[in-house]
Design a protein around this motif. Structure first.
Motif, short mmCIF file in Angstrom:
data_model
loop_
_atom_site.label_atom_id
_atom_site.label_comp_id
_atom_site.label_asym_id
_atom_site.label_seq_id
_atom_site.Cartn_x
_atom_site.Cartn_y
_atom_site.Cartn_z
N GLU A 1 0.84 -1.20 0.00
CA GLU A 1 0.00 0.00 0.00
C GLU A 1 0.87 1.25 0.00
OE1 GLU A 1 -3.43 0.22 -0.22
OE2 GLU A 1 -3.12 -1.88 -0.75
N PRO A 2 0.42 2.31 -0.66
CA PRO A 2 1.25 3.52 -0.76
C PRO A 2 1.38 4.25 0.57
CG PRO A 2 -0.95 3.94 -1.62
CD PRO A 2 -0.86 2.46 -1.35
N ARG A 3 2.45 5.01 0.68
CA ARG A 3 2.62 5.93 1.80
C ARG A 3 2.21 7.31 1.31
NH1 ARG A 3 8.36 6.23 3.67
NH2 ARG A 3 7.42 7.20 5.50
N PHE A 4 1.41 8.01 2.10
CA PHE A 4 0.92 9.32 1.70
C PHE A 4 1.78 10.42 2.30
CE2 PHE A 4 -2.93 6.62 1.60
CZ PHE A 4 -3.22 6.75 0.25
N ALA A 5 2.09 11.41 1.48
CA ALA A 5 2.85 12.57 1.95
C ALA A 5 1.88 13.60 2.53
CB ALA A 5 3.62 13.19 0.78
N PRO A 6 2.33 14.42 3.49
CA PRO A 6 1.46 15.47 4.02
C PRO A 6 1.01 16.41 2.91
CG PRO A 6 3.46 15.24 5.35
CD PRO A 6 3.66 14.43 4.11
N GLY A 7 -0.25 16.80 2.95
CA GLY A 7 -0.79 17.69 1.93
C GLY A 7 -2.29 17.83 2.09
#
Length: 506
Positions: free
Chosen positions: A482-488
């Motif tokens: 599963e992907p890791r999400f960057a802050p945003g």
């Protein structure tokens, strides 16, 4: 005497400055202590302790996945984060109550508008009341017109045919002939594509981000940084932390101020150019808005930034999630190809609005991907008065209430035991697309604030998929996790989406 008096002036100024700084520091410290006392940091419940110590990172890669875990195990589908005075829910009945039934009691609220005020100003996504009603009415009139929809489709198709397809073909040849080990960051390509589109459609200007050289855009980079740092404000345990940093102009707040300055300068230049070129006969959205608020450049600046936020990040995020899922589901990809061949024919020309409406399976696949990877993972409101949600949850005046589309898309209670599967068929009945209850699927929000650009966003996404899927095999490379999400402010894959592109033979 005159000499003594002149000497005393710097001394008095220094004393006054020292007293002012001391008062400001003491007042800030006092405000922080008051906030901490209201926040009840001594709450020792498991959820608050896990949040404050960040021990959730031992089991979960993303904060949204930890929230999903907690909501899945809550009998009511609602949890409380006491230290943030935040009630988080995945209950569709609660969502309907918040965004429709008691819409008047759950505005964005001052805490939210303060958080994003430096970036969004008085734009539509950051205001309530009359200002929101006025902007929404104008946007509704424009986005609903046949002329603006035709202009949007024309803009999208031009960018696809002249830039996106040639660039993908070029990268595919490079990967095949030059270095088979190289990968393409598809997320970066889609963000460039979306940025070109929103600038052309909204402002009538072409930043050229998708040219073969993939040039750097100062505006795009500054906007990315403002989105990231603005979102990080919300992750602080107390708003006083970022407010003090902003007052002292240090750290992340200094970087944010500098980035917002670049965004504002660019927005003001866009407005200036549009005014010099004339806007009465132009097709872009800004020109149409300028006819109503021509003399208020600050207001127009906020509208420009809101357009960028709505049209750039959300569409790129949605498409990134879609191609990530499609790469793992070749069966779905093949069915989409069969439908496109049936609707468009073997020549695969640019689709018309009528042809796009006939793509029921593609429509289902895009809605399904947005269920699992919504561009906006959660949305928060603030209660104007005390209230009780349908599941019995008590909400106190001033508290934050958050509904969580990312978690809702992963709830067995809502979507059944196959909720984690990418299954477009769940949206079809006798081969025709059937829309789900918006309170069960609040990806485009619901109620009075439902997304006005929904149809244009879906048209944009379908057009890209219809252009790329018949021509290319796009496969994600790297570990299958599963992907890791960057802050945003919108969901962005940390590290991008590395893919191999293989051009199909006609």
């Amino acid at each position: 005497m005159a000499f003594e008096a002149s000497n005393s002036i710097p001394s008095m100024a220094t004393t006054t400055g020292f007293l002012f700084f001391s008062f400001t520091f003491i007042f800030s410290l006092f405000s922080l202590l008051i906030f901490i006392s209201r926040m009840k940091p001594w709450c020792n419940c498991h959820t608050c302790r896990t949040f404050l110590t960040m021990s959730w990172t031992q089991r979960f890669t993303n904060l949204c996945d930890w929230y999903t875990h907690l909501l899945r195990n809550s009998p009511s589908g609602t949890i409380h984060l006491h230290v943030l005075q935040n009630t988080i829910t995945s209950n569709p009945d609660n969502v309907e109550h918040i965004v429709k039934t008691r819409f008047d009691n759950y505005p964005k609220g001052k805490p939210f508008s303060t958080l994003l005020g430096d970036l969004l100003g008085q734009g539509i996504f950051n205001v309530d009341g009359d200002s929101w009603k006025f902007q929404r009415k104008m946007a509704s009139l424009e986005l609903g017109s046949v002329a603006i929809r035709s202009y949007a489709l024309e803009t999208v198709m031009d960018e696809i045919q002249t830039r996106l397809i040639p660039l993908m073909s070029l990268k595919a040849r490079d990967q095949n002939e030059t270095d088979k080990n190289t990968v393409l960051d598809l997320q970066d390509i889609l963000r460039r594509f979306s940025f070109d589109i929103i600038c052309k459609f909204s402002f009538g200007l072409d930043p050229g981000c998708l040219l073969p050289s993939l040039p750097v855009s100062n505006l795009a980079d500054a906007f990315d940084l403002t989105s990231k740092l603005s979102a990080e404000r919300a992750m602080n345990a107390s708003p006083m932390i970022w407010k003090i940093k902003r007052f002292l102009n240090i750290g992340s707040e200094k970087k944010l101020r500098e980035a917002i300055s670049v965004v504002s300068d660019s927005a003001n230049e866009i407005i200036k150019q549009r005014r010099e070129m004339g806007f009465a006969t132009r097709k872009d959205l800004l020109s149409r808005f300028m006819g109503s608020v021509n003399n208020d450049d600050i207001y127009l600046r906020d509208i420009v930034v809101s357009f960028l936020l709505a049209g750039r990040d959300t569409i790129a995020s949605g498409l990134t999630g879609f191609f990530s899922l499609l790469s793992k589901n070749p069966r779905v990809e093949e069915i989409i190809r069969e439908e496109l061949n049936r609707v468009l024919g073997p020549v695969q020309e640019s689709p018309t609005f009528e042809q796009i409406r006939q793509m029921h399976y593609l429509n289902a696949a895009i809605h399904e991907s947005l269920r699992l990877f919504p561009p906006v993972q959660f949305d928060s409101k603030h209660a104007e008065e005390d209230d009780v949600l349908p599941d019995g949850t008590i909400v106190k005046k001033g508290n934050r209430v958050t509904y969580h589309p990312y978690a809702m898309g992963r709830m067995e209670k809502i979507w059944g035991p196959d909720c984690l599967e990418f299954k477009p068929e769940r949206w079809l009945k006798d081969g025709l697309f059937v829309q789900e209850d918006p309170f069960k699927y609040p990806v485009f929000q619901a109620g009075p604030r439902i997304c006005l650009g929904k149809d244009l966003a879906l048209m944009n996404m379908k057009s890209v998929v219809a252009a790329l899927v018949p021509r290319f095999d796009i496969r994600v490379v790297g570990p299958n996790h599963e992907p890791r999400f960057a802050p945003g402010l919108t969901a962005t894959f940390r590290g991008g989406l590395p893919v191999k592109v293989i051009e199909k033979r006609c």
